[in-house]
Every structure is written in structure tokens, then in C-alpha cells.
Design an enzyme around this catalytic site. Structure first.
Site, PDB file in Angstrom:
ATOM      1  N   GLY A   7       0.877  -1.210  -0.209  1.00 57.59           N
ATOM      2  CA  GLY A   7      -0.079   0.090  -0.005  1.00 57.59           C
ATOM      3  C   GLY A   7       0.895   1.538   0.013  1.00 57.59           C
ATOM      4  N   SER A   8       2.038   1.288  -0.408  1.00 57.51           N
ATOM      5  CA  SER A   8       2.826   2.324  -0.423  1.00 57.51           C
ATOM      6  C   SER A   8       2.115   3.461  -1.400  1.00 57.51           C
ATOM      7  CB  SER A   8       4.370   2.115  -0.820  1.00 57.51           C
ATOM      8  OG  SER A   8       4.597   1.569  -2.031  1.00 57.51           O
ATOM      9  N   MET A  87      -3.246  -6.957  -7.943  1.00 58.87           N
ATOM     10  CA  MET A  87      -2.318  -7.810  -8.813  1.00 58.87           C
ATOM     11  C   MET A  87      -3.484  -8.910  -9.608  1.00 58.87           C
ATOM     12  SD  MET A  87       0.164  -6.649  -8.582  1.00 58.87           S
ATOM     13  CE  MET A  87       1.770  -7.938  -8.956  1.00 58.87           C
ATOM     14  N   ASN A 104      -3.840   2.607 -13.604  1.00 55.52           N
ATOM     15  CA  ASN A 104      -2.906   1.750 -12.852  1.00 55.52           C
ATOM     16  C   ASN A 104      -1.528   2.444 -13.017  1.00 55.52           C
ATOM     17  OD1 ASN A 104      -1.971  -0.733 -12.081  1.00 55.52           O
ATOM     18  ND2 ASN A 104      -1.091  -1.393 -13.901  1.00 55.52           N
ATOM     19  N   HIS A 106       2.682   0.909 -13.094  1.00 57.06           N
ATOM     20  CA  HIS A 106       2.996  -0.059 -13.710  1.00 57.06           C
ATOM     21  C   HIS A 106       4.559   0.250 -13.426  1.00 57.06           C
ATOM     22  CE1 HIS A 106       4.039  -3.987 -15.258  1.00 57.06           C
ATOM     23  NE2 HIS A 106       4.993  -3.397 -16.128  1.00 57.06           N
TER      24      HIS A 106
HETATM   25  C1  GAR Z   1       4.059  -1.473  -7.183  1.00 52.06           C
HETATM   26  O1  GAR Z   1       5.549  -1.211  -7.322  1.00 52.06           O
HETATM   27  C2  GAR Z   1       3.266  -1.279  -8.166  1.00 52.06           C
HETATM   28  O2  GAR Z   1       3.903  -0.701  -9.581  1.00 52.06           O
HETATM   29  C3  GAR Z   1       3.138  -2.726  -8.669  1.00 52.06           C
HETATM   30  O3  GAR Z   1       2.996  -3.412  -7.550  1.00 52.06           O
HETATM   31  C4  GAR Z   1       3.660  -2.529  -6.395  1.00 52.06           C
HETATM   32  C5  GAR Z   1       2.560  -2.216  -5.278  1.00 52.06           C
HETATM   33  O4  GAR Z   1       3.146  -1.491  -4.224  1.00 52.06           O
HETATM   34  N1  GAR Z   1       1.996  -3.150  -9.642  1.00 52.06           N
HETATM   35  C6  GAR Z   1       2.191  -4.109 -10.525  1.00 52.06           C
HETATM   36  O5  GAR Z   1       3.173  -4.528 -10.715  1.00 52.06           O
HETATM   37  C7  GAR Z   1       0.967  -4.139 -11.178  1.00 52.06           C
HETATM   38  N2  GAR Z   1       1.171  -5.074 -12.445  1.00 52.06           N
HETATM   39  P1  GAR Z   1       2.412  -1.037  -2.907  1.00 52.06           P
HETATM   40  O6  GAR Z   1       1.413  -2.047  -2.383  1.00 52.06           O
HETATM   41  O7  GAR Z   1       3.253  -0.550  -1.939  1.00 52.06           O
HETATM   42  O8  GAR Z   1       1.770   0.419  -3.791  1.00 52.06           O
END
Ligand code: GAR
Length: 199
Positions: A7-8, A87, A104, A106
Site C-alpha cells: 500500500g505504499s 495484482m 494503473n 506499473h
Molecule cells: C508497485 O510497485 C506497483 O507498481 C506494482 O505493485 C507494487 C505495489 O506496491 N504493480 C504491478 O506490478 C501491477 N502489475 P504498493 O502496494 O506498495 O503500492
């Protein structure tokens, strides 16, 4: 906002809203993962948060789950749907319900390295520059119109962890800025081509 992980990106957007940098509010956070950090971060800030079980598939929502996600967002009167580490692939009914309003983040410079663990794909490929992309979600995987991007260098000695951390720093800067421009109506979308945001 929908998320499956720590969740950052949610925190970065919530902080930008609290600081008055995004004229919006997060009406609800929904996760397919019951103990996801994003749910805890939302609860800590008094933002409604819910887990909705995704059903039997591993990479998408089943029909009942998809309907439940749409119902939760409608109940919260969401105008936009921000994916923040969600995801699962969203398709069909969901994208019809929120056409052109699902965004989104990415962790690569699309169209390079779509799909999972994009930072690892970039490291394994040997590129010297990667980054992150905020894009509209369409029926493909990481193929929608690009709203904003930020480049991140790959340094000698980087591991998957150090590179991902550097990309996530860039995500936390980029995503709130793109969302601010979007909700202010500054970004125009014509098919694949967008104008109104650059950095
Ligand atoms: C992030 O790095 C985002 O770019 C990636 O998941 C992470 C979530 O981090 N998303 C993907 O790879 C989507 N295909 P977070 O939960 O700390 O925001």
C-alpha cells in the site's frame, strides 16, 4: 482504490490529498487479499476499507467477485478507480462499468516489460534505464494509453530489491501528480495519445 499489497502508493496518494495537492478523496479501498497492508493503511486513516474474496481464479476475479467489486465502488460513489498494486487482471464487466476511468501504476517504462515483476524483467534484460508508468486500463495487460512516466536509472550492482525500491520512490512521486492532473481535468485522451501531463 484497489490494491493487493503493502500500500505504499495508496499512502502517497492519501498524503497528497491530505496536503491539499489532489482535489479528491479516497471513498473506499478494496483488496482481494484479506491481510493486505493497503487495508491497514486505509483503516489507520479512517478511510472505508474492505476485503472482497476474489473467487477461484489466480489471476482474475470470478463473476461474483467482479460484481461485488463493482457494487462496492458504486456504493462508495467512486468516480475513478485507482489500481495501486492490484495484482488481478480486470476485464469485461468491470471495465465496461468504469470505462476510461480505471488507472494503473506499473513498475516499468511501458510498453517495455508488461506483466509481473517488471523491475526484475528490466534487470534480467540488462537495460540501463527503466522507470514507472501511470496508464489507463484497457482490455489488454498493461496496454492502455500512457498518462505519465518517470525514468529511473539501473545502477551497477543493483539487485531486484534495490531497483524495485528506487522505482517505488519514483512511483510515489509520479502517481499523485498524475492523479492530481487527471481530476483537475488537465489530461486529454484521444485514443492512445494523451496530452496535459509531462515532467
Ligand atoms: C508497485 O510497485 C506497483 O507498481 C506494482 O505493485 C507494487 C505495489 O506496491 N504493480 C504491478 O506490478 C501491477 N502489475 P504498493 O502496494 O506498495 O503500492
Amino acid at each position: 482504490m484497489l490494491g493487493s499489497g503493502k500500500g505504499s502508493n495508496f499512502v502517497a496518494i492519501a498524503e497528497a490529498i491530505a496536503a491539499g495537492r489532489i482535489p479528491a478523496r479516497v471513498s473506499v479501498v478494496v483488496s482481494d487479499v484479506p491481510d493486505a497492508g493497503i487495508l491497514k493503511h486505509a483503516a489507520d486513516r479512517g478511510i472505508p476499507s474492505r476485503h472482497i474474496a476474489p473467487g477461484a481464479f489466480r489471476t482474475k476475479l470470478d463473476e461474483a467477485a467482479e460484481a461485488a467489486f463493482i457494487a462496492a465502488l458504486r456504493e462508495a460513489r467512486a468516480d475513478w478507480v485507482l489500481l495501486a498494486g492490484f495484482m488481478r487482471i480486470l476485464k469485461g464487466e468491470f471495465l465496461r462499468a468504469y470505462e476510461g476511468r480505471v488507472i494503473n501504476i506499473h513498475p516499468s517504462l511501458l510498453p517495455s516489460f508488461p506483466g509481473l515483476a517488471a523491475w526484475k524483467q528490466a534487470l534480467d534484460y540488462g537495460v540501463k534505464v527503466t522507470g514507472c508508468t501511470v496508464h489507463l486500463v484497457d482490455q489488454g495487460v498493461d496496454t492502455g494509453a500512457i498518462l505519465g512516466q518517470q525514468a529511473v536509472p539501473v545502477r551497477d550492482g543493483d539487485t531486484a530489491e534495490t531497483l524495485h525500491a528506487r522505482i517505488q520512490d519514483a512511483e510515489r512521486a509520479l502517481y499523485p501528480e498524475v492523479v492530481a492532473a487527471l481530476v483537475r481535468g488537465e489530461i486529454r485522451v484521444r485514443g492512445r495519445l494523451t496530452t496535459g501531463f509531462s515532467r
